[in-house]
Design a protein around this motif. Structure first.
Motif, mmCIF file in Angstrom:
data_model
loop_
_atom_site.group_PDB
_atom_site.id
_atom_site.type_symbol
_atom_site.label_atom_id
_atom_site.label_comp_id
_atom_site.label_asym_id
_atom_site.label_seq_id
_atom_site.Cartn_x
_atom_site.Cartn_y
_atom_site.Cartn_z
ATOM 1 N N PRO A 19 21.835 -3.228 6.178
ATOM 2 C CA PRO A 19 22.800 -2.428 5.402
ATOM 3 C C PRO A 19 22.202 -1.161 4.794
ATOM 4 O O PRO A 19 22.916 -0.187 4.566
ATOM 5 C CB PRO A 19 23.235 -3.374 4.283
ATOM 6 N N ASP A 20 20.889 -1.164 4.547
ATOM 7 C CA ASP A 20 20.285 0.035 3.949
ATOM 8 C C ASP A 20 19.412 0.780 4.963
ATOM 9 O O ASP A 20 18.460 1.462 4.597
ATOM 10 C CB ASP A 20 19.453 -0.347 2.726
ATOM 11 N N PHE A 21 19.751 0.641 6.235
ATOM 12 C CA PHE A 21 19.009 1.333 7.291
ATOM 13 C C PHE A 21 18.944 2.833 6.991
ATOM 14 O O PHE A 21 19.928 3.448 6.580
ATOM 15 C CB PHE A 21 19.731 1.082 8.619
ATOM 16 N N GLY A 22 17.747 3.436 7.195
ATOM 17 C CA GLY A 22 17.561 4.833 6.821
ATOM 18 C C GLY A 22 18.217 5.817 7.765
ATOM 19 O O GLY A 22 18.921 6.741 7.344
ATOM 20 N N GLY A 23 17.996 5.633 9.061
ATOM 21 C CA GLY A 23 18.566 6.558 10.035
ATOM 22 C C GLY A 23 17.664 6.726 11.241
ATOM 23 O O GLY A 23 16.756 5.929 11.464
ATOM 24 N N GLY A 28 10.938 -1.050 -1.850
ATOM 25 C CA GLY A 28 11.645 0.220 -2.017
ATOM 26 C C GLY A 28 11.538 1.161 -0.828
ATOM 27 O O GLY A 28 11.704 2.374 -0.975
ATOM 28 N N ILE A 29 11.253 0.594 0.350
ATOM 29 C CA ILE A 29 11.062 1.439 1.531
ATOM 30 C C ILE A 29 12.210 1.248 2.516
ATOM 31 O O ILE A 29 12.559 0.122 2.856
ATOM 32 C CB ILE A 29 9.731 1.073 2.234
ATOM 33 N N LYS A 30 12.784 2.370 2.955
ATOM 34 C CA LYS A 30 13.838 2.298 3.972
ATOM 35 C C LYS A 30 13.231 2.382 5.356
ATOM 36 O O LYS A 30 12.330 3.186 5.600
ATOM 37 C CB LYS A 30 14.807 3.464 3.803
ATOM 38 N N LEU A 31 13.779 1.592 6.248
ATOM 39 C CA LEU A 31 13.288 1.610 7.621
ATOM 40 C C LEU A 31 14.098 2.596 8.463
ATOM 41 O O LEU A 31 15.329 2.648 8.366
ATOM 42 C CB LEU A 31 13.382 0.200 8.206
ATOM 43 N N LEU A 54 0.836 -1.210 0.000
ATOM 44 C CA LEU A 54 0.000 0.000 0.000
ATOM 45 C C LEU A 54 0.867 1.254 0.000
ATOM 46 O O LEU A 54 0.624 2.205 -0.752
ATOM 47 C CB LEU A 54 -0.922 0.013 1.221
ATOM 48 N N MET A 55 1.872 1.248 0.862
ATOM 49 C CA MET A 55 2.710 2.436 0.988
ATOM 50 C C MET A 55 3.494 2.693 -0.299
ATOM 51 O O MET A 55 3.552 3.820 -0.778
ATOM 52 C CB MET A 55 3.675 2.275 2.170
ATOM 53 N N SER A 56 4.064 1.646 -0.828
ATOM 54 C CA SER A 56 4.848 1.816 -2.041
ATOM 55 C C SER A 56 3.968 2.274 -3.208
ATOM 56 O O SER A 56 4.372 3.127 -4.005
ATOM 57 C CB SER A 56 5.531 0.487 -2.336
ATOM 58 N N SER A 57 2.752 1.754 -3.267
ATOM 59 C CA SER A 57 1.871 2.147 -4.375
ATOM 60 C C SER A 57 1.484 3.619 -4.263
ATOM 61 O O SER A 57 1.152 4.258 -5.253
ATOM 62 C CB SER A 57 0.609 1.283 -4.390
ATOM 63 N N ALA A 58 1.541 4.170 -3.054
ATOM 64 C CA ALA A 58 1.249 5.591 -2.889
ATOM 65 C C ALA A 58 2.522 6.427 -3.017
ATOM 66 O O ALA A 58 2.469 7.654 -2.981
ATOM 67 C CB ALA A 58 0.583 5.841 -1.534
ATOM 68 N N GLY A 59 3.672 5.766 -3.134
ATOM 69 C CA GLY A 59 4.923 6.490 -3.359
ATOM 70 C C GLY A 59 5.811 6.682 -2.140
ATOM 71 O O GLY A 59 6.832 7.367 -2.213
ATOM 72 N N ILE A 60 5.442 6.074 -1.023
ATOM 73 C CA ILE A 60 6.232 6.233 0.210
ATOM 74 C C ILE A 60 7.556 5.470 0.104
ATOM 75 O O ILE A 60 7.583 4.339 -0.378
ATOM 76 C CB ILE A 60 5.420 5.679 1.413
ATOM 77 N N ASN A 61 8.658 6.079 0.562
ATOM 78 C CA ASN A 61 9.943 5.378 0.502
ATOM 79 C C ASN A 61 10.688 5.315 1.831
ATOM 80 O O ASN A 61 11.849 4.901 1.878
ATOM 81 C CB ASN A 61 10.848 5.996 -0.575
ATOM 82 N N ALA A 62 10.041 5.752 2.922
ATOM 83 C CA ALA A 62 10.711 5.719 4.229
ATOM 84 C C ALA A 62 9.662 5.574 5.321
ATOM 85 O O ALA A 62 8.641 6.267 5.282
ATOM 86 C CB ALA A 62 11.500 7.009 4.440
ATOM 87 N N ILE A 63 9.928 4.686 6.264
ATOM 88 C CA ILE A 63 8.974 4.515 7.368
ATOM 89 C C ILE A 63 9.742 4.355 8.675
ATOM 90 O O ILE A 63 10.619 3.499 8.795
ATOM 91 C CB ILE A 63 8.056 3.281 7.147
ATOM 92 N N ALA A 64 9.401 5.211 9.641
ATOM 93 C CA ALA A 64 9.939 5.049 10.999
ATOM 94 C C ALA A 64 8.906 4.247 11.783
ATOM 95 O O ALA A 64 7.745 4.643 11.860
ATOM 96 C CB ALA A 64 10.172 6.408 11.650
ATOM 97 N N ILE A 65 9.337 3.116 12.328
ATOM 98 C CA ILE A 65 8.350 2.151 12.822
ATOM 99 C C ILE A 65 7.985 2.306 14.294
ATOM 100 O O ILE A 65 7.139 1.573 14.783
ATOM 101 C CB ILE A 65 8.802 0.692 12.569
ATOM 102 N N ASN A 66 8.624 3.218 15.018
ATOM 103 C CA ASN A 66 8.245 3.351 16.440
ATOM 104 C C ASN A 66 8.066 4.812 16.848
ATOM 105 O O ASN A 66 8.627 5.725 16.237
ATOM 106 C CB ASN A 66 9.270 2.652 17.341
#
Ligand code: GCW
Length: 680
Positions: free
Chosen positions: A275-279, A231-234, A189-201
């Motif tokens: 390895p591709d952790f967002g920050g 394609g989403i960074k955490l 869902l997120m990727s289809s809306a164009g989201i590329n980064a999610i902070a999970i907490n």
């Protein structure tokens, strides 16, 4: 499908007709040459969507017309045949090109990265889902904003701070969910809306969540694996006092070498796992969270220390500007919470490392139904920044009332800051073009939970979808986004589309009119923030006042007699807001304290405006329900009933708002309603 779970990826069956025939002609076969997981995910999505919308099987052995999907270097000769060199050069790292080529017998979706392929496939599915032609396509599409982020305020115990859609679907009882299927559907869902980064907490990082960067790293990494496919960074929210918390260092002073070392080795551990952790996302020195102030350091010291740790790995620090005095004395009329973000961060402009981004709430207070735009936009010339919206409807009906927020976000993005000449809208600060920032973009607080339909109110899905689309391309209109979302969710019946569109597009104005007049805000129940309570925050420590007495109402934020907040704006904005004559009606009480008899630009007095808006607002809320009931046989029953229930509650609750607000101001002012309606 009746539960709302599949949301805008429901792929409703399309009606027979010319468009349908065109799709069947091209979409019977697909050509993909890559094994890459993300490209394969795109392929699966394509098959799922086409088979559901068109009711056909998609063959993977084209003979005749087909759709070709892949990266430019992926070995798909159809892709390399269709796109010219100069097209390739225009496709950015997350963009895609799409071209219908008669001579090559294919419609090609090509990209420089697997994520771009995914976005391209979702794009083509969206065109089909909204009955647009797929012949003659020849375009390159790149996202306008680099960072397109969602912030979860989910806690490890399964609660969600300001969550209005059940509990968390990420955690339960201090454990990570085992339902990775749901995480995957969320990522789709997120990727289809164009989201590329999610902070999970949650940005309020409690004791156990502090350990997400250590003990729980393996669990975090499993979520990151799913996100990566799409394609989403955490990202993680971290506790500034982490080093002390884990008992390894006795201080969190950002200038202490031990502390710096601690964060550096943490970063190394994190990147070894992901390895591709967002920050990191950081809420520091805000609402009782720890931060650099404890050690006499400033926010640049704090942010740069973390940035230094992440830099070698390409990570970034997203540092929130929601810093203010939350222990204010309500008797003190000099301190002004609205000033706080600017006062704290303007002096630090230019002092942040290159991989720090300041995250600034859209308004100076806190996601009210109406606020001016934060004056920090325009004030920071040498600092990376992202705007923060709240998709969760904390102050806008908590997903029990419908309030489509895209028009509000649009208005904010279009606001001219005058920071660099005449045309300096917020959207150009946010996309990095005005100041040429290394990083920029948009973040927003999520409105999802473990409710079957994700967002509680089904119509609140439009905010989630709309946020993503707007982050991808701020030029889309609120109408376009609404209409896309409606087709993709409910199908293409124009009657359904017309009604739902109106409901969505009117909803913000309606909500504002029966709740908060003329920019006043905060007339809500303390703590949970739902429902009317005019003095709920009047004598509190939170800096949130309306100052109503028997003569008048509003906060004087002018330079001469008030808090001077208006001077934080640039050029004519400062003059506009400061002037009682020029200040726009909808923000009048945000900037000025006026008598109830003050005449607005609309020609009404303030008190009459309050009465009229509240009577009309409640009436229009009731109309939303009758508009919806006209769709009874046109919308799947399960979906229909969900919305009907919420709109019933809203209509009833709007009356409560109307009566409490009107009665309060009638009793305070003693002024009669000139239409003699019932006020208690
Ligand atoms: O909107 C307010 C909320 C808090 C929240 C805070 C913030 C996460 O009421 O619950 O805390 O803002 O943005 O940090």
């Amino acid at each position: 499908a009746d539960s709302g779970y599949t949301a805008w990826l429901s792929y409703p069956v399309l009606p027979q007709g010319n468009a349908y025939n065109q799709y069947v002609k091209w979409c019977g076969a697909v050509k993909v040459a890559e094994e890459n997981d993300t490209v394969q995910a795109a392929l699966q999505e394509w098959q799922r969507g086409i088979e559901s919308m068109l009711g056909i099987k998609v063959s993977s052995k084209p003979d005749g017309l087909c759709i070709a999907i892949g990266t430019f270097q992926g070995g798909n000769e159809l892709i390399s045949g269709v796109f010219a060199e100069d097209t390739l050069a225009k496709v950015g790292p997350e963009g895609f090109a799409i071209r219908s080529s008669e001579e090559n017998d294919c419609i090609a979706v090509g990209a420089s990265s697997p994520a771009g392929v995914l976005y391209g496939v979702f794009h083509l599915l969206r065109l089909i889902g909204s009955l647009q032609s797929i012949e003659g396509l020849d375009e390159v599409v790149n996202p306008v904003n680099g960072l397109r982020m969602i912030n979860h305020w989910d806690n490890f115990d399964g609660s969600v701070e300001r969550g209005y859609s059940g509990r968390s679907f990420l955690y339960e009882d201090n454990r990570f969910t085992r339902d990775l299927e749901r995480i995957r559907d969320y990522a789709r869902l997120m990727s289809s809306a164009g989201i590329n980064a999610i902070a999970i907490n949650n940005v309020n990082v409690h004791a156990l969540e502090t350990l997400f960067i250590s003990k729980y790293l393996p669990d975090v990494s499993r979520i990151a694996d799913v996100f990566r496919l799409y394609g989403i960074k955490l990202f993680l929210s971290v506790n500034f006092a982490g080093p002390m918390h884990e008992g390894e260092v006795g201080t969190a002073d950002p200038l202490d070498p031990e502390v710096r070392k601690w964060w550096q080795s943490k970063a190394a551990e994190i990147y070894a796992a992901i390895p591709d952790f967002g920050g990191f996302v950081v809420k520091a020195d805000s609402e009782n969270r720890p931060g650099p102030f404890t050690y006499g350091r400033d926010h640049a010291d704090g942010a740069n220390m973390l940035a230094e740790a992440l830099e070698p790995f390409g990570g970034i620090v997203i540092w929130r500007c929601f810093v203010y005095n939350c222990k204010q004395d309500w008797r003190d009329r000099k301190t002004d919470r609205a000033r706080a973000a600017y006062d704290h961060f303007k002096p630090l402009d230019g002092k942040f490392n290159d991989n720090v981004i300041l995250q600034i709430k859209n308004g100076p207070m806190d996601f009210q139904v109406r606020e001016p735009v934060s004056p920090l936009f325009g004030a920071l010339e040498r600092t990376n920044q992202v705007i923060e919206f709240q998709i969760a409807q904390e102050y806008t009906g908590q997903q029990r009332h419908v309030c489509y927020l895209v028009p509000q976000w649009k208005e904010i993005m279009e606001f001219n800051t005058y920071a660099k000449g005449e045309a300096s809208p917020v959207k150009h600060i946010v996309d990095g073009s005005l100041w040429g920032n290394r990083y920029s973009g948009i973040a927003a607080v999520s409105n999802v939970g473990n409710d079957k339909n994700w967002t509680g109110h089904l119509l609140a899905q439009a905010n989630l979808y709309g946020y993503g689309r707007l982050a991808w391309n701020p030029e889309l209109t609120a109408e376009q986004i609404a209409s896309e979302w409606i087709s993709l969710t409910f199908g293409t019946d124009p009657v359904v589309s017309g009604v739902i569109s109106r409901i969505l597009l009117d909803s913000w104005e309606i909500y504002e009119s029966y709740t908060a007049p003329l920019g006043v805000g905060w007339m809500i129940n303390p703590e949970h923030h739902y429902g009317p309570n005019v003095d709920g925050y009047e004598y509190s420590q939170w800096g949130t006042y309306h100052y109503a007495d028997h003569r008048g109402i509003g906060v004087d934020r002018t330079v001469k007699t008030g808090t001077g907040y208006s001077a934080q704006y640039l050029g004519s904005n400062a003059e506009h807001y400061d002037s009682l004559e020029e200040c726009p009606d909808e923000l009048l009480l945000f900037f000025h304290h006026v008598p109830y008899t003050h005449i607005l630009h609309s020609g009404k007095t303030v008190i009459q405006h309050i009465y009229d808006a509240h009577f009309e607002g409640a009436e229009r809320a009731a109309e939303l329900l009758s508009m919806w009931t006209s769709l009874k046989d046109k919308v799947a029953e399960g979906l229909y009933l969900q919305v009907e229930n919420r709109l019933k509650e809203q209509a009833g609750h709007a009356k409560e708002w109307r009566d409490q607000i009107n009665t309060y101001f009638y009793r305070k002012s003693g002024i009669e309603d000139n239409s003699e309606r019932v006020i208690y």
